[in-house]
Design a protein around this motif. Structure first.
Motif, PDB file in Angstrom:
ATOM      1  N   ASP A 260       0.840  -1.197   0.000  1.00 22.62           N
ATOM      2  CA  ASP A 260       0.000   0.000   0.000  1.00 22.62           C
ATOM      3  C   ASP A 260       0.879   1.252   0.000  1.00 22.62           C
ATOM      4  O   ASP A 260       1.865   1.326   0.745  1.00 22.62           O
ATOM      5  CB  ASP A 260      -0.905   0.025   1.234  1.00 22.62           C
ATOM      6  N   ILE A 261       0.506   2.228  -0.807  1.00 21.13           N
ATOM      7  CA  ILE A 261       1.265   3.480  -0.884  1.00 21.13           C
ATOM      8  C   ILE A 261       0.320   4.634  -0.579  1.00 21.13           C
ATOM      9  O   ILE A 261      -0.785   4.721  -1.125  1.00 21.13           O
ATOM     10  CB  ILE A 261       1.905   3.653  -2.273  1.00 21.13           C
ATOM     11  N   ASN A 262       0.760   5.544   0.311  1.00 22.50           N
ATOM     12  CA  ASN A 262      -0.100   6.623   0.793  1.00 22.50           C
ATOM     13  C   ASN A 262       0.027   7.912  -0.011  1.00 22.50           C
ATOM     14  O   ASN A 262      -0.962   8.607  -0.226  1.00 22.50           O
ATOM     15  CB  ASN A 262       0.216   6.929   2.265  1.00 22.50           C
ATOM     16  N   TYR A 263       1.252   8.235  -0.415  1.00 25.06           N
ATOM     17  CA  TYR A 263       1.504   9.511  -1.085  1.00 25.06           C
ATOM     18  C   TYR A 263       2.446   9.306  -2.275  1.00 25.06           C
ATOM     19  O   TYR A 263       3.055   8.244  -2.416  1.00 25.06           O
ATOM     20  CB  TYR A 263       2.160  10.514  -0.124  1.00 25.06           C
ATOM     21  N   TYR A 264       2.541  10.331  -3.100  1.00 23.61           N
ATOM     22  CA  TYR A 264       3.526  10.297  -4.177  1.00 23.61           C
ATOM     23  C   TYR A 264       4.313  11.606  -4.199  1.00 23.61           C
ATOM     24  O   TYR A 264       3.852  12.647  -3.710  1.00 23.61           O
ATOM     25  CB  TYR A 264       2.865  10.078  -5.549  1.00 23.61           C
ATOM     26  N   ALA A 265       5.506  11.555  -4.762  1.00 24.92           N
ATOM     27  CA  ALA A 265       6.319  12.761  -4.985  1.00 24.92           C
ATOM     28  C   ALA A 265       7.126  12.554  -6.260  1.00 24.92           C
ATOM     29  O   ALA A 265       7.911  11.612  -6.356  1.00 24.92           O
ATOM     30  CB  ALA A 265       7.247  13.028  -3.803  1.00 24.92           C
ATOM     31  N   ILE A 266       6.868  13.400  -7.251  1.00 27.38           N
ATOM     32  CA  ILE A 266       7.628  13.354  -8.501  1.00 27.38           C
ATOM     33  C   ILE A 266       8.684  14.450  -8.421  1.00 27.38           C
ATOM     34  O   ILE A 266       8.352  15.632  -8.331  1.00 27.38           O
ATOM     35  CB  ILE A 266       6.716  13.594  -9.726  1.00 27.38           C
ATOM     36  N   VAL A 267       9.938  14.047  -8.399  1.00 24.27           N
ATOM     37  CA  VAL A 267      11.040  14.987  -8.182  1.00 24.27           C
ATOM     38  C   VAL A 267      11.790  15.195  -9.493  1.00 24.27           C
ATOM     39  O   VAL A 267      12.334  14.248 -10.065  1.00 24.27           O
ATOM     40  CB  VAL A 267      12.017  14.462  -7.110  1.00 24.27           C
TER      41      VAL A 267
END
Length: 329
Positions: free
Chosen positions: A145-152
């Protein structure tokens, strides 16, 4: 005697008021400094050539208020196109109770089931449906399960490194690196800064290909974490968030991001544990005419490895033994 007690009480009350006033002033000035640093960071980033214009992505990961937090970290090489490529797929696992951080690298060439698109390479999920489809793909294939995302954006990586570790990171470069990174990095032990470190972690033109790149990514992130975890870096957080404002597309709100960042840099929880998926001896190199080289993965073994890793087993490894390295690529 009664008069002396009254005098002592008045003195204590006066000192209490003085202390309270000083505390309020300290909080006020810290707040002003934080706002100043944030604005300065934002202005610096807005003066650069890149501006993150990908917009917000729909993302259905369940938000986590306390306990374990999983953040999908994607390295983007944006050059103005509508859908930038993603060469780096990681999940950062943060335990808010113990302040421990773990990092999982997912090989982009794994042959996986993508919901609605059949079997494809893992990074194709991002091209088809952004971070949300990639989240669903990782959930379906690895039960994570993944809660958040961040595209850097890679440019943001450079600036963030130079803020957090202005003295650079020492690495041992195994050979001269030039192809595909727009610079030349000499062989041997040396200190690299933001731009050079980016070239170092992106290089893949050697016998280890993506396996070597993932190994270097984990090495550099671990060293950045080790060098940046200190109380003095709390003061850098507002500026860091200001700079990243133009280089990071994320669904984590600034308040949550600042809270986690402050909590992390002031709580040294030991070395960063890392894991590479797929692990050794759990995949085969296969070639398909319509797709090219892929990694056929034993999903059950890798799901078990993930579960053990996140539940606290000591598994600080990139999944790559020295004797196996010559067989990958």
């Amino acid at each position: 005697m009664g008069e002396q007690r009254r005098k002592r009480k008045r003195v204590r009350l006066r000192w209490g008021r003085v202390f309270g006033a000083l505390l309020i002033l300290c909080v006020f000035f810290i707040g002003i400094y934080s706002v100043y640093q944030y604005i300065q960071g934002t202005l610096e980033s807005n003066n650069k050539t890149f501006k993150n214009d990908q917009g917000n992505h729909a993302f259905e990961g369940e938000k986590s208020e306390i306990g374990d937090v999983n953040v999908l970290l994607l390295g983007s090489d944006s050059r103005g196109e509508k859908q930038a490529r993603t060469d780096t797929i990681m999940v950062a696992h943060y335990d808010q109770r113990t302040h421990s951080v773990k990092l999982i690298s997912f090989m982009r060439d794994m042959y996986v089931s993508i919901p609605g698109h059949g079997k494809q390479k893992l990074n194709a999920a991002y091209a088809y449906g952004g971070p949300e489809l990639l989240r669903k793909t990782i959930k379906e294939n690895f039960s994570l399960d993944i809660n958040y995302y961040a595209i850097v954006d890679f440019k943001g990586f450079e600036e963030a490194v130079d803020i957090l570790v202005p003295n650079g990171i020492q690495v041992d470069v195994p050979h001269v690196m030039t192809s595909g990174i727009g610079m030349e990095i000499e062989k041997g032990k040396q200190t690299l800064h933001g731009k050079e470190l980016l070239g170092y972690v992106r290089y893949r033109q050697d016998r280890l290909s993506d396996f070597g790149r993932v190994q270097r990514q984990q090495e550099v992130v671990s060293k950045i974490v080790e060098d940046s975890v200190s109380l003095r870096n709390v003061a850098k957080l507002p500026k860091l968030l200001g700079v990243l404002n133009s280089y990071v597309n994320t669904n984590i709100d600034t308040t949550t991001l600042f809270t986690i960042g402050k909590d992390f840099v002031t709580n040294n929880s030991g070395d960063l544990e890392t894991l590479r998926i797929p692990e050794n001896d759990t995949f085969e190199n296969i070639r398909y005419e319509d797709i090219g080289e892929v990694l056929e993965v034993d999903f059950q073994q890798n799901k078990e490895a993930l579960k053990e890793f996140l539940e606290g087993e000591n598994h600080n490894s990139d999944g790559q033994n020295e004797e196996d390295k010559s067989d990958v690529g």
